[in-house]
Design a protein around this motif. Sequence first.
Motif, mmCIF file in Angstrom:
data_model
loop_
_atom_site.group_PDB
_atom_site.id
_atom_site.type_symbol
_atom_site.label_atom_id
_atom_site.label_comp_id
_atom_site.label_asym_id
_atom_site.label_seq_id
_atom_site.Cartn_x
_atom_site.Cartn_y
_atom_site.Cartn_z
ATOM 1 N N ILE A 101 21.748 8.967 4.142
ATOM 2 C CA ILE A 101 20.482 9.618 4.486
ATOM 3 C C ILE A 101 20.494 10.032 5.959
ATOM 4 C CG2 ILE A 101 18.003 9.242 4.783
ATOM 5 C CD1 ILE A 101 18.138 7.493 2.232
ATOM 6 N N ALA A 102 20.920 9.125 6.837
ATOM 7 C CA ALA A 102 20.945 9.437 8.269
ATOM 8 C C ALA A 102 21.889 10.601 8.567
ATOM 9 C CB ALA A 102 21.346 8.193 9.062
ATOM 10 N N MET A 103 23.025 10.644 7.874
ATOM 11 C CA MET A 103 23.975 11.738 8.066
ATOM 12 C C MET A 103 23.351 13.073 7.655
ATOM 13 S SD MET A 103 27.967 11.599 6.850
ATOM 14 C CE MET A 103 27.726 9.877 6.488
ATOM 15 N N ARG A 104 22.689 13.082 6.526
ATOM 16 C CA ARG A 104 22.053 14.310 6.036
ATOM 17 C C ARG A 104 20.922 14.776 6.949
ATOM 18 N NH1 ARG A 104 23.284 15.342 0.466
ATOM 19 N NH2 ARG A 104 24.596 13.687 -0.345
ATOM 20 N N GLU A 105 20.346 13.825 7.692
ATOM 21 C CA GLU A 105 19.249 14.148 8.612
ATOM 22 C C GLU A 105 19.742 14.417 10.034
ATOM 23 O OE1 GLU A 105 16.055 14.713 7.831
ATOM 24 O OE2 GLU A 105 16.674 14.468 5.734
ATOM 25 N N ASP A 106 21.041 14.611 10.185
ATOM 26 C CA ASP A 106 21.667 14.956 11.467
ATOM 27 C C ASP A 106 21.507 13.898 12.556
ATOM 28 O OD1 ASP A 106 22.847 17.321 10.671
ATOM 29 O OD2 ASP A 106 21.059 18.506 11.118
ATOM 30 N N GLY A 156 0.773 -1.225 0.000
ATOM 31 C CA GLY A 156 0.000 0.000 0.000
ATOM 32 C C GLY A 156 0.809 1.281 0.000
ATOM 33 N N SER A 157 2.076 1.232 -0.361
ATOM 34 C CA SER A 157 2.892 2.444 -0.317
ATOM 35 C C SER A 157 3.585 2.691 -1.646
ATOM 36 C CB SER A 157 3.911 2.334 0.824
ATOM 37 O OG SER A 157 4.736 1.214 0.621
ATOM 38 N N ALA A 158 2.834 2.636 -2.733
ATOM 39 C CA ALA A 158 3.417 2.778 -4.062
ATOM 40 C C ALA A 158 3.954 4.185 -4.322
ATOM 41 C CB ALA A 158 2.402 2.402 -5.131
ATOM 42 N N ALA A 159 3.267 5.214 -3.826
ATOM 43 C CA ALA A 159 3.701 6.584 -4.071
ATOM 44 C C ALA A 159 4.779 6.970 -3.062
ATOM 45 C CB ALA A 159 2.523 7.534 -3.953
ATOM 46 N N LEU A 160 5.830 7.580 -3.549
ATOM 47 C CA LEU A 160 6.912 8.011 -2.664
ATOM 48 C C LEU A 160 6.592 9.377 -2.058
ATOM 49 C CD1 LEU A 160 10.176 7.096 -4.599
ATOM 50 C CD2 LEU A 160 9.246 6.003 -2.573
ATOM 51 N N ALA A 161 6.845 9.489 -0.776
ATOM 52 C CA ALA A 161 6.705 10.772 -0.088
ATOM 53 C C ALA A 161 7.889 11.647 -0.470
ATOM 54 C CB ALA A 161 6.663 10.532 1.421
ATOM 55 N N PRO A 162 7.809 12.949 -0.219
ATOM 56 C CA PRO A 162 8.901 13.855 -0.598
ATOM 57 C C PRO A 162 10.257 13.499 -0.008
ATOM 58 C CG PRO A 162 6.971 15.105 0.057
ATOM 59 C CD PRO A 162 6.673 13.669 0.346
ATOM 60 N N HIS A 163 10.282 12.891 1.160
ATOM 61 C CA HIS A 163 11.553 12.548 1.804
ATOM 62 C C HIS A 163 11.770 11.039 1.798
ATOM 63 C CE1 HIS A 163 12.198 16.642 3.059
ATOM 64 N NE2 HIS A 163 10.971 16.684 3.514
ATOM 65 N N SER A 164 11.484 10.398 0.675
ATOM 66 C CA SER A 164 11.648 8.948 0.553
ATOM 67 C C SER A 164 12.585 8.613 -0.592
ATOM 68 C CB SER A 164 10.299 8.282 0.288
ATOM 69 O OG SER A 164 9.427 8.462 1.366
ATOM 70 N N VAL A 165 13.283 7.501 -0.415
ATOM 71 C CA VAL A 165 14.149 6.973 -1.467
ATOM 72 C C VAL A 165 13.817 5.500 -1.592
ATOM 73 C CG1 VAL A 165 16.537 6.438 -2.115
ATOM 74 C CG2 VAL A 165 16.011 8.600 -0.957
ATOM 75 N N GLU A 166 13.612 5.039 -2.821
ATOM 76 C CA GLU A 166 13.376 3.620 -3.051
ATOM 77 C C GLU A 166 14.442 3.097 -3.995
ATOM 78 O OE1 GLU A 166 9.351 1.756 -3.331
ATOM 79 O OE2 GLU A 166 10.032 1.332 -5.376
ATOM 80 N N ASP A 225 12.377 6.032 4.377
ATOM 81 C CA ASP A 225 11.460 7.152 4.595
ATOM 82 C C ASP A 225 11.957 7.963 5.778
ATOM 83 O OD1 ASP A 225 9.394 6.538 2.625
ATOM 84 O OD2 ASP A 225 8.907 4.827 3.906
ATOM 85 N N VAL A 226 12.107 9.256 5.574
ATOM 86 C CA VAL A 226 12.575 10.141 6.637
ATOM 87 C C VAL A 226 11.381 10.866 7.227
ATOM 88 C CG1 VAL A 226 14.027 12.111 7.198
ATOM 89 C CG2 VAL A 226 14.788 10.440 5.499
ATOM 90 N N ALA A 227 11.236 10.743 8.530
ATOM 91 C CA ALA A 227 10.222 11.494 9.267
ATOM 92 C C ALA A 227 10.946 12.567 10.070
ATOM 93 C CB ALA A 227 9.443 10.554 10.186
ATOM 94 N N GLU A 228 10.202 13.302 10.866
ATOM 95 C CA GLU A 228 10.787 14.408 11.617
ATOM 96 C C GLU A 228 11.928 13.963 12.532
ATOM 97 O OE1 GLU A 228 9.095 17.514 14.792
ATOM 98 O OE2 GLU A 228 7.996 17.364 12.906
ATOM 99 N N SER A 229 11.746 12.846 13.237
ATOM 100 C CA SER A 229 12.773 12.427 14.184
ATOM 101 C C SER A 229 13.187 10.967 14.007
ATOM 102 C CB SER A 229 12.273 12.642 15.614
ATOM 103 O OG SER A 229 11.145 11.821 15.848
ATOM 104 N N ALA A 230 12.869 10.388 12.860
ATOM 105 C CA ALA A 230 13.174 8.972 12.661
ATOM 106 C C ALA A 230 13.396 8.655 11.191
ATOM 107 C CB ALA A 230 12.036 8.110 13.197
ATOM 108 N N LEU A 231 14.059 7.546 10.972
ATOM 109 C CA LEU A 231 14.208 7.004 9.629
ATOM 110 C C LEU A 231 13.542 5.632 9.629
ATOM 111 C CD1 LEU A 231 17.157 7.315 7.291
ATOM 112 C CD2 LEU A 231 16.023 5.138 7.461
ATOM 113 N N ARG A 232 12.636 5.417 8.704
ATOM 114 C CA ARG A 232 11.926 4.143 8.553
ATOM 115 C C ARG A 232 12.512 3.452 7.334
ATOM 116 N NH1 ARG A 232 7.100 3.456 5.379
ATOM 117 N NH2 ARG A 232 6.190 1.425 5.811
#
Length: 145
Positions: A40-45, A10-20, A80-87
């Motif tokens: 990605i984690a480095m860029r997200e501090d 159910g997650s075919a569309a990528l969110a703005p802060h997603s990489v597949e 997927d990058v969220a405000e305080s987490a990486l999924r």
Amino acid sequence: MSQSPTQQNGSAALAPHSVEVRVAALPHQLPVLRGIAGDIAMREDFDLDSIEDLRLAVDEVCSTLIRLAVPDATLVCRYDVAESALRFVASVVTASSTGPRTDTFGWRVLTTLTSSIDSTVETRDDGLSVVLVELVKQRGTAVAE
């Protein structure tokens, strides 16, 4: 028409802060997938310990899925990058109707490296299954030594 593993969950569309990333389910792809997670984690501090925990966790998840994969399978990895987490969600087609074993040392390591981890198995019409592993790493939750 057959759906890809990401469409199946159910997650075919990528969110703005997603990489597949889609790669052959082969061990020599592990450094690439591990490197993307770290970048990605480095860029997200994320702090250095959290970045290393994430790299190790991605490596372990992908290694596990590669062992379960059918020949010529594609390993699909989504970051997927969220405000305080990486999924991180990884999936692969397998002939088995069971997911990764959760009573192993490797799985235990994954539970200590991540904020949460879960796996699911979706059976397809052709008798094969899609194994999906999802982990979340919160920013600043490095493993204590």
